[in-house]
Design a protein around this motif. Structure first.
Motif, PDB file in Angstrom:
ATOM      1  N   ILE A   1       0.863  -1.179   0.000  1.00 22.12           N
ATOM      2  CA  ILE A   1       0.000   0.000   0.000  1.00 22.12           C
ATOM      3  C   ILE A   1       0.900   1.229   0.000  1.00 22.12           C
ATOM      4  CG2 ILE A   1      -1.694   1.304   1.331  1.00 22.12           C
ATOM      5  CD1 ILE A   1      -2.737  -1.400   2.352  1.00 22.12           C
ATOM      6  N   ARG A   2       0.751   2.057  -1.008  1.00 19.74           N
ATOM      7  CA  ARG A   2       1.595   3.236  -1.107  1.00 19.74           C
ATOM      8  C   ARG A   2       1.246   4.237  -0.012  1.00 19.74           C
ATOM      9  NH1 ARG A   2       4.516   3.690  -5.707  1.00 19.74           N
ATOM     10  NH2 ARG A   2       5.795   4.930  -4.284  1.00 19.74           N
ATOM     11  N   CYS A   3       2.280   4.847   0.561  1.00 16.10           N
ATOM     12  CA  CYS A   3       2.126   5.784   1.666  1.00 16.10           C
ATOM     13  C   CYS A   3       2.853   7.083   1.345  1.00 16.10           C
ATOM     14  CB  CYS A   3       2.687   5.198   2.955  1.00 16.10           C
ATOM     15  SG  CYS A   3       1.910   3.667   3.494  1.00 16.10           S
ATOM     16  N   LEU A   4       2.217   8.180   1.624  1.00 17.44           N
ATOM     17  CA  LEU A   4       2.816   9.500   1.458  1.00 17.44           C
ATOM     18  C   LEU A   4       2.812  10.202   2.804  1.00 17.44           C
ATOM     19  CD1 LEU A   4       1.052  10.573  -1.864  1.00 17.44           C
ATOM     20  CD2 LEU A   4       3.444   9.910  -1.589  1.00 17.44           C
ATOM     21  N   ALA A   5       3.955  10.765   3.188  1.00 15.77           N
ATOM     22  CA  ALA A   5       4.067  11.446   4.476  1.00 15.77           C
ATOM     23  C   ALA A   5       4.439  12.911   4.263  1.00 15.77           C
ATOM     24  CB  ALA A   5       5.113  10.761   5.355  1.00 15.77           C
ATOM     25  N   TYR A   6       3.938  13.747   5.158  1.00 18.31           N
ATOM     26  CA  TYR A   6       4.158  15.191   5.062  1.00 18.31           C
ATOM     27  C   TYR A   6       4.439  15.758   6.458  1.00 18.31           C
ATOM     28  CZ  TYR A   6       1.819  14.281   0.672  1.00 18.31           C
ATOM     29  OH  TYR A   6       1.482  13.748  -0.547  1.00 18.31           O
ATOM     30  N   PRO A   7       5.295  16.777   6.558  1.00 13.61           N
ATOM     31  CA  PRO A   7       5.500  17.421   7.863  1.00 13.61           C
ATOM     32  C   PRO A   7       4.200  18.045   8.353  1.00 13.61           C
ATOM     33  CG  PRO A   7       6.508  18.711   6.100  1.00 13.61           C
ATOM     34  CD  PRO A   7       6.084  17.420   5.484  1.00 13.61           C
ATOM     35  N   GLY A   8       3.931  17.911   9.646  1.00 17.28           N
ATOM     36  CA  GLY A   8       2.668  18.380  10.191  1.00 17.28           C
ATOM     37  C   GLY A   8       2.319  19.822   9.869  1.00 17.28           C
ATOM     38  N   PRO A   9       3.233  20.784  10.142  1.00 18.05           N
ATOM     39  CA  PRO A   9       2.878  22.189   9.876  1.00 18.05           C
ATOM     40  C   PRO A   9       2.586  22.449   8.406  1.00 18.05           C
ATOM     41  CG  PRO A   9       4.761  22.053  11.352  1.00 18.05           C
ATOM     42  CD  PRO A   9       4.522  20.660  10.856  1.00 18.05           C
ATOM     43  N   GLY A  10       3.361  21.835   7.516  1.00 21.54           N
ATOM     44  CA  GLY A  10       3.124  22.035   6.094  1.00 21.54           C
ATOM     45  C   GLY A  10       1.796  21.460   5.656  1.00 21.54           C
ATOM     46  N   PHE A  11       1.449  20.295   6.206  1.00 23.40           N
ATOM     47  CA  PHE A  11       0.162  19.685   5.861  1.00 23.40           C
ATOM     48  C   PHE A  11      -0.976  20.577   6.336  1.00 23.40           C
ATOM     49  CE2 PHE A  11      -3.547  17.065   6.349  1.00 23.40           C
ATOM     50  CZ  PHE A  11      -3.513  16.226   5.239  1.00 23.40           C
ATOM     51  N   ALA A  12      -0.873  21.081   7.556  1.00 23.21           N
ATOM     52  CA  ALA A  12      -1.934  21.930   8.095  1.00 23.21           C
ATOM     53  C   ALA A  12      -2.143  23.165   7.222  1.00 23.21           C
ATOM     54  CB  ALA A  12      -1.604  22.337   9.523  1.00 23.21           C
TER      55      ALA A  12
END
Length: 205
Positions: A88-99
């Motif tokens: 299952i492909r997963c994409l992660a992002y830094p919390g502040p940038g995602f917000a």
């Protein structure tokens, strides 16, 4: 309908640093692949991630990682493959940038009952490539998106009339591009809910 891209002033989570991150899984709890969120949390915790919180049942998690976001995504993929038996492909992002992506949606919905979506990719460059491929895909089939779409950091923002999110030509074109342009789509309401949790963990979990 003219399709637009937002090239300047867009939020950009960037590669990010270790710390609180948002993990998005592609294609679970749809199409026959079922992964309970409690099981996902267990897998992520056993993979070495801390403070794991899942959000809704659509494959979203907030966690703390010692790795940068791309490495977080790879570790999560490996852990899920090992324990769940599916890649299952997963994409992660830094919390502040995602917000930051929860605000400044780049497309103004027309009047009526429309839903707003963000199709997340690995990077702003990948989002731009997805937008270009989408334009080409639609043009080759003699189709046009009912409404404009625009790059929004590492995501592509678009809208669809309620009840047409899978039948809309743009949505169908995105699905056809999935094998060559990694992306996973979330309703803007989901993105905003995750952003609220990031900003005020005690209010929502």
């Amino acid at each position: 309908m003219t399709r637009t891209r937002q090239e300047q002033g867009r939020p950009d989570p960037g590669p990010g640093e270790p710390g609180e991150q948002v993990l998005l899984l592609r294609g679970i709890n749809v199409g026959g692949i079922k992964l309970p969120m409690a099981e996902l949390a267990r897998i992520l915790q056993e993979a070495g991630f801390a403070a794991v919180r899942t959000v809704l049942a659509t494959g979203n998690a907030i966690l703390t990682s010692e790795l940068d976001p791309p490495a977080t995504g790879r570790r999560a993929e490996q852990a899920i493959d090992t324990q769940f038996g599916h890649r299952i492909r997963c994409l992660a992002y830094p919390g502040p940038g995602f917000a930051a992506l929860a605000t400044g949606f780049p497309v103004q919905p027309p009047h009526g009952n429309y839903h707003r979506y963000l199709s997340f990719t690995p990077s702003p460059a990948a989002a731009g490539a997805l937008a270009a491929a989408l334009e080409e895909q639609l043009a080759c089939r003699g189709l046009r998106a009912a409404e404009p779409f625009a790059v929004h950091g590492p995501a592509l923002g678009w809208v669809a009339e309620r009840g047409t999110s899978t039948s809309d030509p743009l949505a169908q074109a995105l699905q056809r591009l999935a094998p060559t342009h990694l992306h996973t789509t979330r309703n803007l309401n989901t993105v905003q809910r995750i952003a609220r949790i990031l900003r005020a963990p005690e209010h929502d979990a």
